[in-house]
Every structure is written in structure tokens, then in C-alpha cells.
Design a protein around this motif. Structure first.
Motif, PDB file in Angstrom:
ATOM      1  N   SER A 158      -2.588   6.433   6.965  1.00 43.89           N
ATOM      2  CA  SER A 158      -3.310   6.794   5.808  1.00 43.89           C
ATOM      3  C   SER A 158      -3.114   5.777   4.887  1.00 43.89           C
ATOM      4  O   SER A 158      -3.800   4.580   3.950  1.00 43.89           O
ATOM      5  N   ALA A 159      -1.681   4.694   5.049  1.00 40.97           N
ATOM      6  CA  ALA A 159      -1.292   3.625   4.305  1.00 40.97           C
ATOM      7  C   ALA A 159      -2.103   2.618   4.133  1.00 40.97           C
ATOM      8  O   ALA A 159      -2.461   1.519   3.644  1.00 40.97           O
TER       9      ALA A 159
ATOM     10  N   ALA B  95       1.133   5.777   0.346  1.00 44.54           N
ATOM     11  CA  ALA B  95       0.633   7.145   0.661  1.00 44.54           C
ATOM     12  C   ALA B  95       1.781   7.698   1.023  1.00 44.54           C
ATOM     13  O   ALA B  95       2.987   7.395   0.539  1.00 44.54           O
TER      14      ALA B  95
ATOM     15  N   ALA C 151       0.744  -1.201   0.090  1.00 48.51           N
ATOM     16  CA  ALA C 151      -0.228  -0.114   0.173  1.00 48.51           C
ATOM     17  C   ALA C 151       1.048   1.287  -0.160  1.00 48.51           C
ATOM     18  O   ALA C 151       2.055   1.416   0.423  1.00 48.51           O
TER      19      ALA C 151
ATOM     20  N   ALA D  55      -5.089   2.282   5.645  1.00 46.45           N
ATOM     21  CA  ALA D  55      -6.695   1.817   5.192  1.00 46.45           C
ATOM     22  C   ALA D  55      -6.704   2.212   3.668  1.00 46.45           C
ATOM     23  O   ALA D  55      -7.274   1.149   3.576  1.00 46.45           O
ATOM     24  N   ASN D  56      -5.765   2.001   3.220  1.00 44.93           N
ATOM     25  CA  ASN D  56      -5.255   1.377   1.458  1.00 44.93           C
ATOM     26  C   ASN D  56      -5.319   0.442   1.617  1.00 44.93           C
ATOM     27  O   ASN D  56      -5.615   0.272   0.756  1.00 44.93           O
ATOM     28  N   TRP D  57      -4.447   0.087   2.291  1.00 48.20           N
ATOM     29  CA  TRP D  57      -3.919  -1.319   1.722  1.00 48.20           C
ATOM     30  C   TRP D  57      -5.639  -2.308   2.536  1.00 48.20           C
ATOM     31  O   TRP D  57      -6.020  -3.420   1.688  1.00 48.20           O
ATOM     32  N   GLN D  58      -6.391  -2.128   3.805  1.00 48.67           N
ATOM     33  CA  GLN D  58      -7.455  -2.640   3.927  1.00 48.67           C
ATOM     34  C   GLN D  58      -8.152  -2.421   3.342  1.00 48.67           C
ATOM     35  O   GLN D  58      -9.680  -3.111   2.062  1.00 48.67           O
ATOM     36  N   GLN D  59      -8.215  -1.213   2.307  1.00 52.87           N
ATOM     37  CA  GLN D  59      -9.189  -0.371   1.208  1.00 52.87           C
ATOM     38  C   GLN D  59      -9.269  -2.290   0.086  1.00 52.87           C
ATOM     39  O   GLN D  59     -10.287  -2.339  -0.897  1.00 52.87           O
ATOM     40  N   GLN D  60      -7.755  -2.008  -0.492  1.00 50.65           N
ATOM     41  CA  GLN D  60      -7.246  -2.736  -1.607  1.00 50.65           C
ATOM     42  C   GLN D  60      -7.117  -4.483  -1.059  1.00 50.65           C
ATOM     43  O   GLN D  60      -7.581  -5.053  -1.916  1.00 50.65           O
TER      44      GLN D  60
ATOM     45  N   GLU E 217      -9.435  -6.012   0.778  1.00 52.16           N
ATOM     46  CA  GLU E 217     -10.738  -6.797   2.420  1.00 52.16           C
ATOM     47  C   GLU E 217     -11.218  -7.783   2.841  1.00 52.16           C
ATOM     48  O   GLU E 217     -11.360  -7.651   3.650  1.00 52.16           O
TER      49      GLU E 217
END
Length: 76
Positions: free
Chosen positions: A54-55, A6, A4, A57-62, A64
């Protein structure tokens, strides 16, 4: 590879000061890095903590379907 990204832009702190804080967390697990940044007295600690969150959160979104606790994430 699970990764991820950020980016932190337009920060009114010198790169040398930010690098001192970034070097203290580089290569560490995400949980340990967050603990280090939470109690960091230097000015870059708060900004880097926000960037790391933020990184994450980006990883969790990518990814799931994968739980954060099941994966060993490191700061690169």
C-alpha cells in the motif's frame, strides 16, 4: 524528500508480535523487505506485506513521473 505513508489500524495482533516482524524489515530496501515478508512465518508478516504494498502504491501515485526502479526506496 520522497516519502510515502501508509497506516495499519485495527489489527487483532499484539503490538509486540508486529514489532518483531517490523524490526526485521526496518532500514532495508523495499524489494528486500518484500522478499522477507513473503516468507515470514509469523502472523504479522502478511499484514505488513500488504501495508508495504500500500505504501508503494501511495508513493507511485504521488510521484507518477518517477520510476520505482530508478529510486532507492527504504522502509522507515
Amino acid at each position: 524528500i520522497m516519502e510515502a505513508i501508509a497506516k495499519l489500524k485495527n489489527v487483532p495482533t499484539s503490538p509486540q508480535k508486529m514489532r518483531l516482524v517490523a524490526d526485521s524489515i526496518r532500514g532495508k530496501e523495499v524489494g528486500k523487505a518484500l522478499n522477507i515478508l513473503k516468507f515470514e512465518a509469523k502472523s504479522g508478516g502478511v499484514r505488513l506485506e500488504k501495508l508495504l504494498l500500500s505504501a508503494i502504491a501511495n508513493w507511485q501515485q504521488q510521484y507518477e513521473d518517477t520510476r520505482l526502479e530508478d529510486v532507492n526506496l527504504y522502509v522507515k
